[in-house]
Design a protein around this motif. Structure first.
Motif, mmCIF file in Angstrom:
data_model
loop_
_atom_site.group_PDB
_atom_site.id
_atom_site.type_symbol
_atom_site.label_atom_id
_atom_site.label_comp_id
_atom_site.label_asym_id
_atom_site.label_seq_id
_atom_site.Cartn_x
_atom_site.Cartn_y
_atom_site.Cartn_z
ATOM 1 N N LEU A 85 0.867 -1.177 0.000
ATOM 2 C CA LEU A 85 0.000 0.000 0.000
ATOM 3 C C LEU A 85 0.899 1.222 0.000
ATOM 4 C CD1 LEU A 85 -2.932 1.230 0.508
ATOM 5 C CD2 LEU A 85 -2.284 1.210 2.944
ATOM 6 N N ILE A 86 0.608 2.195 -0.863
ATOM 7 C CA ILE A 86 1.381 3.433 -0.883
ATOM 8 C C ILE A 86 0.530 4.533 -0.250
ATOM 9 C CG2 ILE A 86 2.605 5.124 -2.295
ATOM 10 C CD1 ILE A 86 2.990 2.970 -4.395
ATOM 11 N N ALA A 118 -3.429 -1.521 5.586
ATOM 12 C CA ALA A 118 -2.512 -2.471 4.956
ATOM 13 C C ALA A 118 -2.746 -3.891 5.455
ATOM 14 C CB ALA A 118 -1.068 -2.049 5.210
ATOM 15 N N LYS A 119 -2.992 -4.043 6.727
ATOM 16 C CA LYS A 119 -3.242 -5.375 7.296
ATOM 17 C C LYS A 119 -4.504 -5.979 6.712
ATOM 18 C CE LYS A 119 -3.802 -7.909 11.616
ATOM 19 N NZ LYS A 119 -3.850 -7.817 13.105
ATOM 20 N N ASP A 120 -5.556 -5.160 6.546
ATOM 21 C CA ASP A 120 -6.821 -5.668 6.017
ATOM 22 C C ASP A 120 -6.673 -6.095 4.556
ATOM 23 O OD1 ASP A 120 -9.950 -5.742 6.509
ATOM 24 O OD2 ASP A 120 -9.629 -4.869 4.533
ATOM 25 N N PRO A 125 0.560 -5.464 8.376
ATOM 26 C CA PRO A 125 0.582 -4.008 8.594
ATOM 27 C C PRO A 125 1.894 -3.359 8.175
ATOM 28 C CG PRO A 125 0.854 -5.168 10.672
ATOM 29 C CD PRO A 125 0.508 -6.207 9.649
ATOM 30 N N GLU A 126 2.929 -4.158 7.912
ATOM 31 C CA GLU A 126 4.220 -3.593 7.515
ATOM 32 C C GLU A 126 4.341 -3.412 5.999
ATOM 33 O OE1 GLU A 126 6.338 -2.436 9.715
ATOM 34 O OE2 GLU A 126 4.974 -3.089 11.290
ATOM 35 N N LYS A 127 3.375 -3.904 5.242
ATOM 36 C CA LYS A 127 3.479 -3.798 3.783
ATOM 37 C C LYS A 127 2.964 -2.439 3.311
ATOM 38 C CE LYS A 127 3.559 -8.690 2.587
ATOM 39 N NZ LYS A 127 2.952 -9.786 1.806
ATOM 40 N N VAL A 128 3.663 -1.409 3.741
ATOM 41 C CA VAL A 128 3.312 -0.031 3.413
ATOM 42 C C VAL A 128 4.559 0.709 2.950
ATOM 43 C CG1 VAL A 128 2.281 2.125 4.200
ATOM 44 C CG2 VAL A 128 1.603 -0.026 5.269
ATOM 45 N N THR A 129 4.429 1.474 1.891
ATOM 46 C CA THR A 129 5.431 2.475 1.527
ATOM 47 C C THR A 129 4.838 3.832 1.893
ATOM 48 O OG1 THR A 129 6.377 1.181 -0.280
ATOM 49 C CG2 THR A 129 6.721 3.561 -0.342
#
Length: 324
Positions: A85-86, A118-120, A125-129
């Motif tokens: 997710l950006i 991002a978690k949803d 929850p760490e897959k964020v830029t």
């Protein structure tokens, strides 16, 4: 020049100087961010038949699209295909989106909310830029597809819902005046006559001061924290800002204070591209879950962790409004 605590001024200036960097999460370097992915991955979405266009007459800008089921639409599929997710955020707003000096991590109420999205969507929850963007660039970043969402204390207004789509409100604040202690300015009134007032460019505070200057002159800067620095340096006499943000700044610098009462209503929403209606519905689903549970809700836990010490007496999130 007014005297200000040197450490506070230095820290504020350092924060203001880094306001446009791509921010990796704690989980590792940013992957699939704007500088690394193909142009097609970030092209502005084409409006579809359900584009979240504003109503012809704006009477309730906070009314958003109702949460949908689990089926993925094109915007959610785009995020899943990228694997990240950006999110457009702030890294200069204490308690909301800021670099924690204790560990160097990006932290705050808005950051927690982005991680929940991002978690949803991605299960992590760490897959964020995170992309730090100034106040005036929030809407262009969404319109050009540079970010998927903006979670940056962004007020939902009639003008803005014609340019971007919003989730339901996740917090409610109001504009207030911040001045050095001992200032003759007492509120957003004629005590501002002859004074220089600072606001962030593109903010609702800027619009309000232009509408009702009370005899003051206006200076606009890229970010809210820049106004605090100008106040610390004695270059302006007052700052008009959301109370939620100003309270955090006053907590950082004991030589300034909020005066008068909040004089507007500022509902914050997560902003998205108008074409990304499936993402709007998905974020509203996340917010429904985030609010649920009363005192044990994730929303209340985030409030207690980040905001309760500066914004006392809030008992829960705003009630969501839907237009469909």
């Amino acid at each position: 020049m007014r005297s200000r605590p040197a450490a506070v001024t230095a820290a504020a200036c350092a924060l203001a100087a880094v306001a446009a960097a791509v921010l990796p999460t704690a989980g590792g370097p940013a992957r699939g961010g704007p500088e690394r992915s193909s142009p097609a991955a970030h092209a502005a979405p084409a409006p579809g038949p359900e584009a979240a266009a504003a109503p012809a007459q704006c009477t309730d800008p906070e009314a958003s699209l109702r949460p949908a089921g689990e089926a993925d639409g094109p915007a959610v599929r785009r995020i899943k295909a990228r694997g990240r997710l950006i999110a457009g955020v702030d890294q200069n707003s204490y308690r909301w989106g800021y670099r924690n000096p204790a560990d160097g991590e990006l932290s705050g109420f808005d950051i927690d909310l982005v991680r929940a999205v991002a978690k949803d969507i991605l299960g992590d929850p760490e897959k964020v830029t995170f992309l730090a963007i100034p106040t005036s660039r929030r809407i262009p970043a969404l319109q050009t597809g540079k970010v998927d969402i903006v979670a940056r204390t962004m007020t939902i207004t009639c003008d803005r819902i014609r340019q971007v789509a919003f989730s339901t409100a996740y917090f409610e604040s109001g504009q207030q005046v911040m001045v050095p202690k001992g200032s003759p300015v007492t509120a957003f009134d004629d005590s501002l006559k002859g004074k220089k007032v600072c606001t962030a460019e593109g903010s609702t505070a800027e619009l309000k001061v232009r509408e009702e200057p009370h005899g003051s002159s206006l200076l606009t800067v890229p970010n809210h924290l820049d106004c605090l620095v100008r106040l610390q340096l004695g270059e302006v006499d007052a700052v008009v800002n959301d109370r939620a943000l100003a309270a955090g700044q006053a907590a950082q610098d004991p030589s300034v204070q909020l005066v008068g009462k909040p004089f507007t209503t500022e509902p914050y929403g997560v902003a998205m591209n108008l074409a990304d209606t499936d993402l709007v519905r998905r974020v509203n689903k996340v917010l429904e879950d985030y609010r649920s549970g009363g005192a044990a809700s994730l929303w209340m836990k985030a409030y207690e962790r980040w905001l309760a010490s500066d914004l006392k007496g809030i008992t829960g999130p705003p009630v969501p409004k839907y237009r469909d």
